[in-house]
Design a protein around this motif. Structure first.
Motif, PDB file in Angstrom:
ATOM      1  N   ILE A 130       0.792  -1.217   0.067  1.00 27.71           N
ATOM      2  CA  ILE A 130      -0.042  -0.135  -0.018  1.00 27.71           C
ATOM      3  C   ILE A 130       1.084   1.274   0.002  1.00 27.71           C
ATOM      4  CG2 ILE A 130      -1.680   1.260   1.392  1.00 27.71           C
ATOM      5  CD1 ILE A 130      -2.708  -1.367   2.035  1.00 27.71           C
ATOM      6  N   ALA A 131       1.920   1.176   0.832  1.00 29.18           N
ATOM      7  CA  ALA A 131       3.032   2.334   0.991  1.00 29.18           C
ATOM      8  C   ALA A 131       3.512   2.657  -0.292  1.00 29.18           C
ATOM      9  CB  ALA A 131       3.875   2.045   1.990  1.00 29.18           C
ATOM     10  N   ALA A 132       4.002   1.472  -0.980  1.00 32.30           N
ATOM     11  CA  ALA A 132       4.744   1.653  -2.506  1.00 32.30           C
ATOM     12  C   ALA A 132       3.809   2.048  -3.577  1.00 32.30           C
ATOM     13  CB  ALA A 132       4.987   0.318  -3.064  1.00 32.30           C
ATOM     14  N   ARG A 139      14.140   5.815  -4.476  1.00 29.99           N
ATOM     15  CA  ARG A 139      14.931   5.035  -3.479  1.00 29.99           C
ATOM     16  C   ARG A 139      13.748   4.392  -2.343  1.00 29.99           C
ATOM     17  NH1 ARG A 139      19.480   2.167  -1.933  1.00 29.99           N
ATOM     18  NH2 ARG A 139      18.365   0.965  -0.238  1.00 29.99           N
ATOM     19  N   GLN A 140      12.864   5.336  -1.986  1.00 24.59           N
ATOM     20  CA  GLN A 140      11.913   4.673  -1.116  1.00 24.59           C
ATOM     21  C   GLN A 140      11.039   3.587  -1.715  1.00 24.59           C
ATOM     22  OE1 GLN A 140       9.395   7.928   0.753  1.00 24.59           O
ATOM     23  NE2 GLN A 140       7.915   6.109   1.745  1.00 24.59           N
ATOM     24  N   ALA A 141      10.712   3.864  -2.861  1.00 23.78           N
ATOM     25  CA  ALA A 141       9.984   2.817  -3.575  1.00 23.78           C
ATOM     26  C   ALA A 141      10.642   1.490  -3.650  1.00 23.78           C
ATOM     27  CB  ALA A 141       9.622   3.327  -5.062  1.00 23.78           C
ATOM     28  N   GLU A 196      12.764   0.602  -1.496  1.00 22.56           N
ATOM     29  CA  GLU A 196      12.961   0.069  -0.290  1.00 22.56           C
ATOM     30  C   GLU A 196      11.501  -0.488   0.277  1.00 22.56           C
ATOM     31  OE1 GLU A 196      14.017   3.235   2.600  1.00 22.56           O
ATOM     32  OE2 GLU A 196      16.281   3.171   1.507  1.00 22.56           O
ATOM     33  N   GLU A 197      10.398  -0.148  -0.136  1.00 22.07           N
ATOM     34  CA  GLU A 197       9.028  -0.722   0.168  1.00 22.07           C
ATOM     35  C   GLU A 197       9.112  -2.087  -0.544  1.00 22.07           C
ATOM     36  OE1 GLU A 197       7.817   0.671   2.410  1.00 22.07           O
ATOM     37  OE2 GLU A 197       7.529   3.027   1.935  1.00 22.07           O
ATOM     38  N   ALA A 198       9.700  -2.328  -1.534  1.00 20.44           N
ATOM     39  CA  ALA A 198       9.768  -3.471  -2.477  1.00 20.44           C
ATOM     40  C   ALA A 198      10.535  -4.499  -1.529  1.00 20.44           C
ATOM     41  CB  ALA A 198      10.366  -3.393  -3.782  1.00 20.44           C
ATOM     42  N   LEU A 214       0.363   5.920   8.422  1.00 21.86           N
ATOM     43  CA  LEU A 214       0.567   4.541   8.127  1.00 21.86           C
ATOM     44  C   LEU A 214       1.969   4.207   8.492  1.00 21.86           C
ATOM     45  CD1 LEU A 214      -0.029   1.918   6.609  1.00 21.86           C
ATOM     46  CD2 LEU A 214       0.723   2.970   4.672  1.00 21.86           C
ATOM     47  N   GLU A 215       2.987   5.069   8.109  1.00 20.40           N
ATOM     48  CA  GLU A 215       4.355   4.776   8.408  1.00 20.40           C
ATOM     49  C   GLU A 215       4.942   5.331   9.765  1.00 20.40           C
ATOM     50  OE1 GLU A 215       6.099   6.755   4.945  1.00 20.40           O
ATOM     51  OE2 GLU A 215       6.567   4.818   4.324  1.00 20.40           O
ATOM     52  N   GLY A 216       3.939   6.039  10.366  1.00 16.25           N
ATOM     53  CA  GLY A 216       4.515   6.378  11.736  1.00 16.25           C
ATOM     54  C   GLY A 216       3.405   6.076  12.951  1.00 16.25           C
ATOM     55  N   ASP A 241      14.465   1.569   7.951  1.00 20.89           N
ATOM     56  CA  ASP A 241      14.189   2.428   6.740  1.00 20.89           C
ATOM     57  C   ASP A 241      12.759   3.392   7.196  1.00 20.89           C
ATOM     58  OD1 ASP A 241      16.028   0.925   5.460  1.00 20.89           O
ATOM     59  OD2 ASP A 241      14.858  -0.552   4.663  1.00 20.89           O
ATOM     60  N   GLU A 242      11.824   2.641   7.709  1.00 20.11           N
ATOM     61  CA  GLU A 242      10.682   3.281   7.960  1.00 20.11           C
ATOM     62  C   GLU A 242      10.919   4.734   8.554  1.00 20.11           C
ATOM     63  OE1 GLU A 242       7.889   3.144   6.404  1.00 20.11           O
ATOM     64  OE2 GLU A 242       8.386   1.095   5.345  1.00 20.11           O
ATOM     65  N   SER A 243      11.734   4.628   9.677  1.00 23.09           N
ATOM     66  CA  SER A 243      12.046   5.900  10.344  1.00 23.09           C
ATOM     67  C   SER A 243      12.673   7.219   9.423  1.00 23.09           C
ATOM     68  CB  SER A 243      13.159   5.767  11.508  1.00 23.09           C
ATOM     69  OG  SER A 243      13.138   4.488  12.051  1.00 23.09           O
ATOM     70  N   GLN A 244      13.323   6.519   8.454  1.00 22.98           N
ATOM     71  CA  GLN A 244      13.799   7.581   7.180  1.00 22.98           C
ATOM     72  C   GLN A 244      12.354   7.965   6.323  1.00 22.98           C
ATOM     73  OE1 GLN A 244      16.806   8.833   6.700  1.00 22.98           O
ATOM     74  NE2 GLN A 244      17.347   7.993   8.749  1.00 22.98           N
ATOM     75  N   HIS A 245      11.707   7.127   5.940  1.00 26.76           N
ATOM     76  CA  HIS A 245      10.324   7.465   5.304  1.00 26.76           C
ATOM     77  C   HIS A 245       9.604   8.426   6.084  1.00 26.76           C
ATOM     78  CE1 HIS A 245      10.487   3.239   3.159  1.00 26.76           C
ATOM     79  NE2 HIS A 245      11.687   3.720   3.065  1.00 26.76           N
ATOM     80  N   LEU A 246       9.480   8.304   7.397  1.00 25.18           N
ATOM     81  CA  LEU A 246       8.478   8.958   8.255  1.00 25.18           C
ATOM     82  C   LEU A 246       9.485  10.400   8.466  1.00 25.18           C
ATOM     83  CD1 LEU A 246       6.283   9.626  10.380  1.00 25.18           C
ATOM     84  CD2 LEU A 246       8.056   8.657  11.900  1.00 25.18           C
TER      85      LEU A 246
HETATM   86 FE    FE Z   1       7.786   3.048   4.111  1.00 26.59          FE
END
Ligand code: FE
Length: 344
Positions: free
Chosen positions: A89-91, A113-115, A117-119, A190-192, A224-229
């Protein structure tokens, strides 16, 4: 848009996170949103792959009929059930909403890059399911079978209607606020928030020295998620700065309301999934933890704390704290930088 032939250089002051000039989208320089370039480089140095982590001990522990309790087995499967679809969903949101509307090329670099990482995260869940010999149909379909996962996902996906529409364009107050709403829902919520009771459960396993391969995978994902957030928060704060007219009192109240709804959904998820509690964490502890996390997310975008609940799981801050985490990951991160050199 056709390219206009000109020797005029791009004016850095005209660059915008959203609603920038069309021509700017493909010129990385002059960079204005340096946070995005930093995030891109951090993402690269944190590179990892699920298959690098040994699952051997986990496989033995999972096969044993006595090592894990029935509650622990259910908890692990349900946490995976949430995770497996959440990163997809995030991707989708990164690629189909954020990438389309964000006009800063350095921000787009990070989104690429984030996309990826979601993969990698979805790959990690696949790898765990495969290694432990879990029923893929059971785990990957949980978001449609387990009410408390379904309700979280429906809440999130509702906000994609409209913004995924090919006709949707930023540039009006209403649509720019819709984009900001999407960021609040995907980054802050979602991520946080929605990942965090599941993260806490996985760290519970790790603290008991159980399923440490799975826990290590999840720890990389959390990093990774902390970076996305962080990136999402920078996007929200950056848009606020560039277009202060969007951040109206009504919009702020709306964002707070969404976070409060999300806290209720997440607390319900924890209470339903871990009804008897797990590793000393019970429904009350989870709710307090989620409230504590939500207040921190609100604070990062300048919104008032709603709960003022102290952190009931102080050991989680250590696990989440990126600086402290660095030591934990140092070996692998360095290894990766070296291991990435190609020998021709
Ligand atoms: Fe994420």
């Amino acid at each position: 848009m056709p390219i206009i032939k000109t020797t005029d250089k791009v004016d850095i002051n005209q660059r915008r996170i959203i609603n920038g000039a069309d021509a700017d989208v493909i010129q990385l320089y002059p960079m204005r949103h340096l946070f995005a370039w930093e995030a891109y480089n951090t993402g690269n140095s944190n590179h990892w792959l699920p298959t690098e982590i040994s699952m051997q001990r986990d496989i033995e522990q999972w096969k044993s009929t006595t090592f894990l309790t029935e509650d622990e087995r259910t908890a692990l499967k349900t946490v995976l059930g949430f995770f497996t679809t959440a990163d997809s969903i995030a991707a989708n949101n990164v690629v189909l909403a954020m990438y389309r509307h964000i006009t800063s090329p350095e921000c787009r670099m990070y989104l690429l890059r984030q996309a990826y990482e979601e993969a990698i995260h979805t790959h990690a869940y696949q790898y765990i399911v495969e290694s432990l010999g879990l029923d893929e149909g059971e785990i990957f379909n949980m978001y449609r079978e387990v009410d408390s996962i379904y309700n979280k996902d429906v809440f999130i996906l509702n906000f994609n209607e409209g913004i995924f529409n090919s006709e949707f364009k930023t540039g009006t107050l209403e649509n720019d606020q819709k984009f900001l709403e999407n960021m609040v829902v995907f980054s802050l919520i979602l991520e946080g928030i929605f990942f965090y009771s599941s993260f806490a459960v996985m760290f519970g396993f790790q603290r008991q020295n159980k399923m440490i391969g799975v826990a290590e995978q999840i720890q990389y994902i959390m990093r990774d998620e902390s970076q996305h957030l962080n990136f999402g928060i920078n996007i929200i704060n950056g848009i606020k700065e560039e277009q202060p007219g969007l951040w109206t009192p009504a919009f702020q109240q709306h964002a707070v309301d969404l976070v409060r709804q999300a806290v209720d959904l997440e607390a319900k998820f924890a209470a339903e999934v871990f009804p008897k509690g797990i590793f000393g964490m019970n429904a009350d502890g989870f709710r307090k933890y989620i409230e504590y996390v939500a207040d921190r997310r609100l604070g990062r975008v300048g919104l008032p704390a709603q709960y003022n609940t102290p952190n009931p799981f102080p050991w989680m801050s250590e696990a989440v704290d990126l600086n402290k985490e660095k030591n934990f990951f140092e070996t692998r991160v360095t290894e990766y930088k070296v291991g990435g050199t190609l020998d021709w």
